[in-house]
Write a protein that holds these residues in place. Structure first.
Motif: not given
Lengths: 403, 403
Positions: A234-235, A238-239, A243-244, A246, A257-259, A261-262, A265, B187-188, B190, B194, B286, B325
């Motif tokens: 879910s959104d 994942m948060e 988060g964001r 890196k 991929p630098d985040f 989450v990337e 995946l 993150p979703q 992103i 990705e 990006k 949101y």
């Protein structure tokens, strides 16, 4: 549920049926055989063979639902739910799980050898349906000498198989537990599957399904899996997980991929390629898209032969891939057919993955439900069951309601 | 808004700046130039140059926002909103739209010729940011002799550019209209980008970005676009548009798209390849992922220099890609900075695409907002504006609230 310290070793078993000239007749009308099913069992079948529960796996799952294979460090995919004292209590029940027809983990599928050619089927494998998977499971159950299942249970595509059991073989069932599933895929669900299929078929290594003696369509399959992974979370989850954030490594290339989450995946996508067959991905996803539990009937006819089956339906609030409204549709169809139905919508932030992760609530709901099913059969009406000492018992009762 | 019978022909114009040694300094610190921007204008700049509105396009949009190019049968991407009597009323305002830096529709991007090599930049194109896009737009505005914009407006990535204008050049703005956008990607978001990038880079024709004199990475780009399309629609709008309708054609192959929704996505994916550059897809997606309107500040500092700018923020209820949101977060940041802010959450089933489709409500909201901005400047306080004869005026007022 805590993991056991002593590893419970299990082994996959195999059964083959449908040898010519006794091939299976698939829902498409095509004859097909032989079919091998890989399966595992946990617990002991009681003398009157009344304690068997068939657990059905999701899209990319397999027969290894619980325990450890020799040498493995990770247990089966639903080990949190299957074992002594767990939801599917192997001290009381005999649990069976088999890999689906079309799969790639021991059951006959497109990567299996076609006995007529000596080479893998590839796209010569016939189009299969959820109903075909279930018909094979029924053969397995009969092979095990079982004439009625205490329950069938599964999440996601496993839940579709539960619904197919309800429509095809209701007399074989005393209860059914479809979790986080649907009567039929919405266009959005079909669309996500189709993009996955296109990613695979766009990979030149896919080579119209003939890749078994060359390089695998790894990039395409990895992209398909990445899409899947996003839809399973879910959104919010994942948060919480990424988060964001890196990754700290130096970026060797602009589009590495630098985040976090990337990276996650990509890692999951690459790993998936090692354990799953791209053609199985095509066949099984198509079976899901074509599934329609109503079989063209109106809702109030869909489960009419299942009147004596007790049904427990579960959905998860943050599951946007199989949203709760789809489970409510199943509830409606069951109720319209006069089936004793309990519906629980569980608060969770895990998205579709919740059916694998919300172990505590599922355990309470399923273990109580199964005891009720057993007692109904035995004609025993006890006012209370033994209370387990642990677990937050309030949280789920407040959310549980009978629809 | 009905289309005009007489086609309003427009033409794309170009401006080039940043010629060596006066290159732009990108946010990365890198020097880059020259940069050409493609742009279009609609309406007439008034003598005191106070009626200019900059419209900013979304991810795969371009400078052609309204009217018809000679010979075209379809107008620009926001033609429903830009023209005489429309939301951005060209009888009153001078509307400008430019293709972003990094794009492939006339502005300098990875498919442009690198003057140092005589060949397309490919991956030698520098990593760019939303801020870099906006810095180029400011050069265009200055080139047009405008010292203050009546408004900047845009949806999705266009909204991100609006927020970048608010933080970078607030003194250039009297108002701002970010629509269906976010301060920063979750993150979703992103993750979806990705997967699109991986689909492109997995296509062997992508060839590390060097494909301009060979076959294009068409399959990969098409898959990326298909993923995008799913996220732009809603579960409900897909259900309404496609249901589980099958195409009637005979299935030539097992995995030919047979559901309508599959055919549609494949068609849209294949069409996209004809009009969009794969490397632009990488660079621009990006830039979106890296965007953070707060620039590391707390929310109550993010827009502190924009105190005199009036802001209208819009979100759409079924938009799950840029959920409401995220717009509420922008509202909060604006309010914390003392900005006069109006927030409208519009009921729509169109998902993220709503910002292109919910024309009637957007028209009312934007035209009233812009008149208020004009009048605030002129010091005129009229009790009522002229009432237009058409349109359902109740529906949106009941949903409008000032946050």
């Amino acid at each position: 549920m805590s993991h056991q310290n002593t590893k419970n070793h299990v082994a996959t078993q195999y059964v083959t049926f449908g040898n010519p000239p006794d091939e299976l007749t698939l829902e498409s009308g095509e004859s097909f055989g032989p079919v091998t099913l890989a399966y595992e069992t946990y617990g002991t079948l009681n003398p009157d063979k009344s304690n068997a529960i068939l657990v059905l796996h999701a899209f990319t799952g397999d027969a290894h639902a619980a325990g450890y294979h020799e040498g493995d460090t990770k247990p089966g995919w639903w080990d949190d739910m299957i074992g002594p004292g767990k939801a599917f209590d192997t001290d009381a029940y005999f649990v069976i799980c088999s890999n689906v027809l079309g799969g790639c983990k021991g059951s006959t599928g497109p990567s299996s050898i076609n006995p007529n050619t000596g080479a893998p089927y590839g796209l010569d494998f016939p189009l299969i349906t959820i109903g075909d998977m279930v018909a094979c499971q029924k053969r397995l159950i009969e092979y095990l000498g079982i004439t009625q299942l205490l329950s069938v249970a599964g999440g996601s595509m496993g839940g579709m198989q539960v619904l197919a059991w309800l429509t095809m073989y209701p007399e074989f069932l005393r209860s059914a537990i479809p979790i986080a599933t649907t009567m039929k895929h919405s266009p959005q669900q079909i669309a996500f599957n189709e993009v996955g299929r296109q990613a695979i078929m766009s990979d030149p290594h896919w080579n119209s399904g003939k890749y078994y003696d060359g390089p695998l369509p790894a990039r395409g399959l990895s992209v398909a899996r990445m899409i899947g992974h996003i839809t399973y979370m879910s959104d919010v989850s994942m948060e919480e997980k990424f988060g964001r954030q890196k990754k700290t490594e130096v970026q060797p290339f602009k589009f590495t991929p630098d985040f976090e989450v990337e990276g996650y995946l990509n890692y999951r996508g690459d790993n998936f390629v090692k354990r799953f067959d791209a053609n199985s991905y095509l066949y099984i996803s198509k079976a899901m898209d074509n599934f329609d539990a109503t079989r063209g009937q109106t809702l109030n006819k869909a489960f009419e032969r299942a009147r004596n089956v007790q049904v427990l339906i579960m959905a998860f609030k943050s599951d946007w891939l199989y949203p709760a409204y789809q489970s409510q549709e199943i509830v409606k169809a069951c109720k319209l057919c006069g089936i004793e139905t309990t519906y629980c919508e569980i608060h969770s932030t895990y998205g579709h993955d919740a059916f694998l992760l919300e172990v505590e609530e599922e355990t309470h709901l399923i273990s109580h439900f199964l005891k009720k099913v057993v007692h109904a059969k035995e004609g025993i009406r006890k006012e209370a069951y033994a209370i387990r000492p642990s677990g937050n018992r309030r949280s789920y009762f407040s959310r549980l309601f009978s629809a």
